[in-house]
Design a protein around this motif. Sequence first.
Motif: not given
Ligand SMILES: [Mg+2]
Length: 327
Positions: A66-68, A102-104, A151-153
Motif C-alpha cells: 500500500k505505501s509503495t 516504514g511508511d515515512r 487515506i491508507e489503512t
Molecule cells: Mg504501509
Amino acid sequence: VRTGQLEDLIQRARAGEPRAVARLVSIVEDSSADVRPMMRLLTATGGVPARSARVIGLTGPPGAGKSTTTAALIAEWRAGGQRVGVLAVDPSSPFSGGALLGDRIRMQDHATDPGVFIRSMASRGHLGGIAATTPQAVRVLESAGFDVVLIETVGVGQSEIEVASTADTVVVLLAPGMGDGIQAAKAGILEIGDVYVVNKADRDGADSTTRELRQMLSMGPRRAEDDWTPAILRTVATDGAGVHEFVDVLDRHHDWLSASGELEKRRVRRAAAEVEALVLADLRDRMGSPSAHGDLARVSEEVARGQLDPFSAADLVVSALTGQPGG
Ligand SMILES: [Mg+2]
Ligand SMILES: Nc1nc2c(ncn2[C@@H]2O[C@H](COP(=O)(O)OP(=O)(O)OP(=O)(O)O)[C@@H](O)[C@H]2O)c(=O)[nH]1
C-alpha cells in the motif's frame, strides 16, 4: 490556541504553508479542545466547500504494498501538478509514528515537496474513534486546498471498512502469495472496493490471485447497467508498472461518481456516519460523569432486585444524560 491564532493558522494553511497544515491536523489528532472552534471556523469561512478534494481510500492486507503504491501515485499526481495529502491511519495502535515509520521511509522521496503532506495517524481512543477523526483530518486538508487526499489503512478487522468508507473511491490492494490473500481479506472487503489492485504482479501467483478475485467479484450482487463495475488492475508498485493505468481508472471512477450523483450521496452518507460517531462519543463521555455513575448504580440495584426492567432503567439513564425523555 485563541480564536485569532486559529484564524491565522487556517489562513496560512490555505496559503499552502506545510507547518500550518501540520498544526491543524495535530489539533484533530490530539482531539484537543481547539478542534471544535477550528471546525466551526473552517465551515464558517467556506473552508469546507462542496468538497473540492478527491478522497481516495486505499486498504488491503499488511505488507501488500500500500505505501509503495501510495508513493508511486503521489509521483504521478505531482507530475500532473496536483497537491496531494496522505493520511496513513493505523487503526490498531493508540500511538502514532512508531508503527508506521516504514511508511515515512517509503514515502520520503516526497518528504521535502511542499505539494505533498504526509501524516501517520493513530486514532484509537480518540473522540469518536477513527470514524470521526479521519474525516476531520480530511476536512483540514481539503480546506488547505489539496486536490487529492489519500487515506491508507491496513485491512485488518472492521476498522478498515470504516476508514475506507470515509473516501469517495475505495481501492482494495492485494498481493499474491499472502496465504489465500483473498480468503483472508474476507467477504467484507469484496463489497467495499470500487477498484481492486493485484500488486506485486512480478511475483508468482499474480495470475491465480487475479483469477480468484475476478471469480469472487462475479459472485457479488447483480449491478444495474449504468452502475460502476469494480475494476481489477495489476501493478508492480516498486517499478511503477501499471500505475499510470491505475491513475486513469481512478479518474474514470471520479467522473462516474460525479455524473451519476453517487458522489453527493456518498458524501451525505459519510457526514451522517461522522456525526453519529460524535453523538455516540458524546454520550459515552457523559456516561463517565459521577452523576451518571450514580444514576447507573441506583437503577442497577433496582434491576438486580427485580424492581425495574432493564429497558426502563436504560431510558431513565438516557434521559438523565440528555435532559430529554428517553425511550
Ligand atoms: Mg504501509
Ligand atoms: N516484488 C515486489 N515487492 C513489492 C511490490 N510493492 C511493494 N513491494 C515490497 O513489499 C514490502 C511491503 O511494502 P509496503 O508498501 O510497505 O506495504 P504496505 O501494504 O504499506 O504494508 P503495511 O503498511 O505494513 O501494511 C516492501 O518491502 C516493498 O518493497 C511489488 O510490486 N513487487
